[in-house]
Design a protein around this motif. Structure first.
Motif, PDB file in Angstrom:
ATOM      1  N   GLY A   1      10.276  -1.298  15.159  1.00 33.09           N
ATOM      2  CA  GLY A   1      11.223  -0.253  14.768  1.00 33.09           C
ATOM      3  C   GLY A   1      11.686  -0.334  13.329  1.00 33.09           C
ATOM      4  O   GLY A   1      12.532   0.461  12.907  1.00 33.09           O
ATOM      5  N   THR A   2      11.145  -1.297  12.544  1.00 28.79           N
ATOM      6  CA  THR A   2      11.511  -1.348  11.127  1.00 28.79           C
ATOM      7  C   THR A   2      10.969  -0.075  10.443  1.00 28.79           C
ATOM      8  O   THR A   2       9.789   0.236  10.588  1.00 28.79           O
ATOM      9  CB  THR A   2      10.886  -2.591  10.444  1.00 28.79           C
ATOM     10  N   PRO A   3      11.826   0.656   9.731  1.00 29.64           N
ATOM     11  CA  PRO A   3      11.350   1.881   9.067  1.00 29.64           C
ATOM     12  C   PRO A   3      10.205   1.562   8.105  1.00 29.64           C
ATOM     13  O   PRO A   3      10.197   0.509   7.461  1.00 29.64           O
ATOM     14  CB  PRO A   3      12.585   2.385   8.311  1.00 29.64           C
ATOM     15  N   ASP A   4       9.246   2.489   7.991  1.00 25.87           N
ATOM     16  CA  ASP A   4       8.032   2.212   7.232  1.00 25.87           C
ATOM     17  C   ASP A   4       8.316   1.835   5.769  1.00 25.87           C
ATOM     18  O   ASP A   4       7.725   0.901   5.236  1.00 25.87           O
ATOM     19  CB  ASP A   4       7.096   3.419   7.284  1.00 25.87           C
TER      20      ASP A   4
ATOM     21  N   LEU B   1      11.048   0.479   4.405  1.00 28.33           N
ATOM     22  CA  LEU B   1      11.635  -0.864   4.333  1.00 28.33           C
ATOM     23  C   LEU B   1      10.593  -1.931   4.681  1.00 28.33           C
ATOM     24  O   LEU B   1      10.542  -2.992   4.052  1.00 28.33           O
ATOM     25  CB  LEU B   1      12.846  -0.956   5.272  1.00 28.33           C
ATOM     26  N   ARG B   2       9.746  -1.649   5.659  1.00 30.44           N
ATOM     27  CA  ARG B   2       8.702  -2.609   6.042  1.00 30.44           C
ATOM     28  C   ARG B   2       7.801  -2.925   4.851  1.00 30.44           C
ATOM     29  O   ARG B   2       7.489  -4.084   4.567  1.00 30.44           O
ATOM     30  CB  ARG B   2       7.872  -2.051   7.205  1.00 30.44           C
ATOM     31  N   ARG B   3       7.417  -1.890   4.099  1.00 26.43           N
ATOM     32  CA  ARG B   3       6.556  -2.108   2.927  1.00 26.43           C
ATOM     33  C   ARG B   3       7.287  -2.922   1.857  1.00 26.43           C
ATOM     34  O   ARG B   3       6.705  -3.793   1.199  1.00 26.43           O
ATOM     35  CB  ARG B   3       6.105  -0.773   2.341  1.00 26.43           C
ATOM     36  N   GLN B   4       8.538  -2.592   1.652  1.00 28.95           N
ATOM     37  CA  GLN B   4       9.324  -3.317   0.634  1.00 28.95           C
ATOM     38  C   GLN B   4       9.468  -4.795   1.004  1.00 28.95           C
ATOM     39  O   GLN B   4       9.337  -5.674   0.151  1.00 28.95           O
ATOM     40  CB  GLN B   4      10.697  -2.649   0.483  1.00 28.95           C
ATOM     41  N   ILE B   5       9.716  -5.050   2.288  1.00 28.79           N
ATOM     42  CA  ILE B   5       9.867  -6.446   2.727  1.00 28.79           C
ATOM     43  C   ILE B   5       8.521  -7.177   2.620  1.00 28.79           C
ATOM     44  O   ILE B   5       8.464  -8.358   2.231  1.00 28.79           O
ATOM     45  CB  ILE B   5      10.429  -6.512   4.170  1.00 28.79           C
ATOM     46  N   GLU B   6       7.432  -6.493   2.934  1.00 29.19           N
ATOM     47  CA  GLU B   6       6.121  -7.139   2.809  1.00 29.19           C
ATOM     48  C   GLU B   6       5.855  -7.557   1.354  1.00 29.19           C
ATOM     49  O   GLU B   6       5.329  -8.641   1.093  1.00 29.19           O
ATOM     50  CB  GLU B   6       5.012  -6.210   3.331  1.00 29.19           C
ATOM     51  N   PHE B   7       6.239  -6.711   0.427  1.00 31.83           N
ATOM     52  CA  PHE B   7       6.108  -7.060  -0.990  1.00 31.83           C
ATOM     53  C   PHE B   7       6.964  -8.290  -1.312  1.00 31.83           C
ATOM     54  O   PHE B   7       6.503  -9.239  -1.968  1.00 31.83           O
ATOM     55  CB  PHE B   7       6.528  -5.863  -1.843  1.00 31.83           C
ATOM     56  N   ILE B   8       8.198  -8.284  -0.818  1.00 31.61           N
ATOM     57  CA  ILE B   8       9.120  -9.401  -1.085  1.00 31.61           C
ATOM     58  C   ILE B   8       8.577 -10.707  -0.493  1.00 31.61           C
ATOM     59  O   ILE B   8       8.740 -11.783  -1.079  1.00 31.61           O
ATOM     60  CB  ILE B   8      10.526  -9.050  -0.533  1.00 31.61           C
TER      61      ILE B   8
ATOM     62  N   PRO C   1       6.072   1.129  -1.542  1.00 28.00           N
ATOM     63  CA  PRO C   1       6.038   2.589  -1.441  1.00 28.00           C
ATOM     64  C   PRO C   1       5.604   3.192  -2.787  1.00 28.00           C
ATOM     65  O   PRO C   1       5.878   2.598  -3.844  1.00 28.00           O
ATOM     66  CB  PRO C   1       7.494   2.961  -1.132  1.00 28.00           C
ATOM     67  N   ALA C   2       4.958   4.360  -2.754  1.00 34.57           N
ATOM     68  CA  ALA C   2       4.311   4.903  -3.947  1.00 34.57           C
ATOM     69  C   ALA C   2       5.238   5.021  -5.167  1.00 34.57           C
ATOM     70  O   ALA C   2       4.846   4.707  -6.284  1.00 34.57           O
ATOM     71  CB  ALA C   2       3.684   6.260  -3.626  1.00 34.57           C
ATOM     72  N   ASP C   3       6.471   5.472  -4.953  1.00 33.48           N
ATOM     73  CA  ASP C   3       7.369   5.633  -6.105  1.00 33.48           C
ATOM     74  C   ASP C   3       7.677   4.282  -6.752  1.00 33.48           C
ATOM     75  O   ASP C   3       7.667   4.158  -7.988  1.00 33.48           O
ATOM     76  CB  ASP C   3       8.671   6.352  -5.696  1.00 33.48           C
ATOM     77  N   GLN C   4       7.897   3.258  -5.948  1.00 29.79           N
ATOM     78  CA  GLN C   4       8.177   1.933  -6.531  1.00 29.79           C
ATOM     79  C   GLN C   4       6.906   1.292  -7.083  1.00 29.79           C
ATOM     80  O   GLN C   4       6.955   0.588  -8.089  1.00 29.79           O
ATOM     81  CB  GLN C   4       8.834   1.022  -5.486  1.00 29.79           C
TER      82      GLN C   4
END
Lengths: 218, 218
Positions: free
Chosen positions: B18-21, B23-30, B125-128
């Motif tokens: 249920g992690t929003p997509d 946020l999930r991408r941002q955390i994976e980067f972190i 995410p694409a913008d970041q």
């Protein structure tokens, strides 16, 4: 951790003749804080089999600030948050890292850290000494939105390391899911979204058996 | 250094359901960038008997930026400089650290690093992804005052470590005082005062015998 009366690391480096006094003091501070790379935390890294040090932890918070600032519930000045996370652990050079779940060490933590701040920031020229000290006080007091967000990063980052390590310091004897939730709850003062995510991490970790739901020895 | 086709560190950590997509991408980067703590440089620390890693190096540049920004010859946006130094070495997670005095490795350094940037920033995410990539490009191109100042910090910091260690990587066979001056001269594009100081460090180091004035083997 160096003793209070241990000589400064900066004192071991003789600056070139003719270095202006202001720059000499600034460089001495920059040399002294190299020690943050030798203050180790309890948290295990994800990328290597060792514990994390305060310098790389502080860097990780700065990177997280750049990625996650959009989740702050109140508008935050990101450059202020960056300054706060870069500086927030410097006092541990003299005061040492106090483990989040060590309640005995927490008792005199504030006094030890205030003393350490006095000693460390005094290396700088007076205007910067006062500025850096006020930034560190701001972080500790958590009254501004920037300080609350910086503290949320400081609490979320080791949560990610523990979750990714399937336990990490959550496996410390006596620590329960409720203890983790209590210690991490300051995240909600900065961001409802990140607090929701942090709770998901803790609940999932407990469901996976990485932190006990209740202390079996209690 | 992981191979290009090595699985992501982030892939080893299963996010809560249920992690929003986004946020999930941002955390994976972190999570993925935890690897910067395991990329080691040639420079020896001052505070401990080991080499420095990229994460703690990046933190040190951020701290130096807060202390030394007043020496910039052109007005700089400190928050931009902080973002640049926090991000500048991330590509080394996949491209590795290229030693400043290794001219062979420098030949394909740019291609390796561009490829690494494509891979790493694509986690976001694409913008970041686009924003972080443009910050990294800005650092590399050194056209803006902020990028020049960030690069000056990146060159001055290991100079302080080498000077404080009475040689450090200056003692690499074949490296001379002139080589060090040449490699460090980008500091003058950001700050006349800091370049003056950097030259003093190098000249004093050479006078003390920590770096040869000329290559005895040449």
């Amino acid at each position: 951790m160096p003793h209070d009366d241990a000589p400064l690391l900066a004192a071991s480096v003789q600056q070139p003749d003719g270095t202006p006094d202001r720059l000499r003091r600034q460089i001495e501070f920059i040399i002294e804080v190299d020690r943050l790379k030798d203050v180790f935390r309890q948290s295990p890294l994800l990328a290597a089999d060792r514990k994390e040090n305060d310098a790389e932890h502080s860097w990780h918070l700065a990177l997280m600030t750049l990625v996650l600032a959009e989740y702050a519930d109140e508008p935050v000045d990101t450059s202020k948050v960056l300054a706060l996370v870069v500086l927030h652990d410097l006092v541990e050079i003299y005061a040492g890292d106090t483990f989040l779940y060590d309640t005995a060490a927490a008792a005199d933590q504030e006094a030890r850290e205030q003393q350490a701040a006095d000693k460390l920031f005094a290396l700088l020229p007076a205007d910067q000494r006062d500025h850096f000290r006020s930034l560190w006080d701001e972080f500790e007091e958590r009254v501004t939105p920037e300080a609350r967000f910086a503290k949320a990063m400081d609490r979320l980052q080791p949560l990610l390391l523990n979750y990714g390590n399937r336990g990490g310091t959550w496996r410390t004897p006596g620590v329960t899911e409720q203890d983790v939730l209590t210690r991490k709850s300051v995240i909600k003062d900065a961001s409802a979204d990140l607090w929701h995510y942090a709770q998901d991490l803790i609940h999932t970790g407990a469901a996976n058996g990485w932190v006990p739901r209740a202390d079996p020895g209690a």
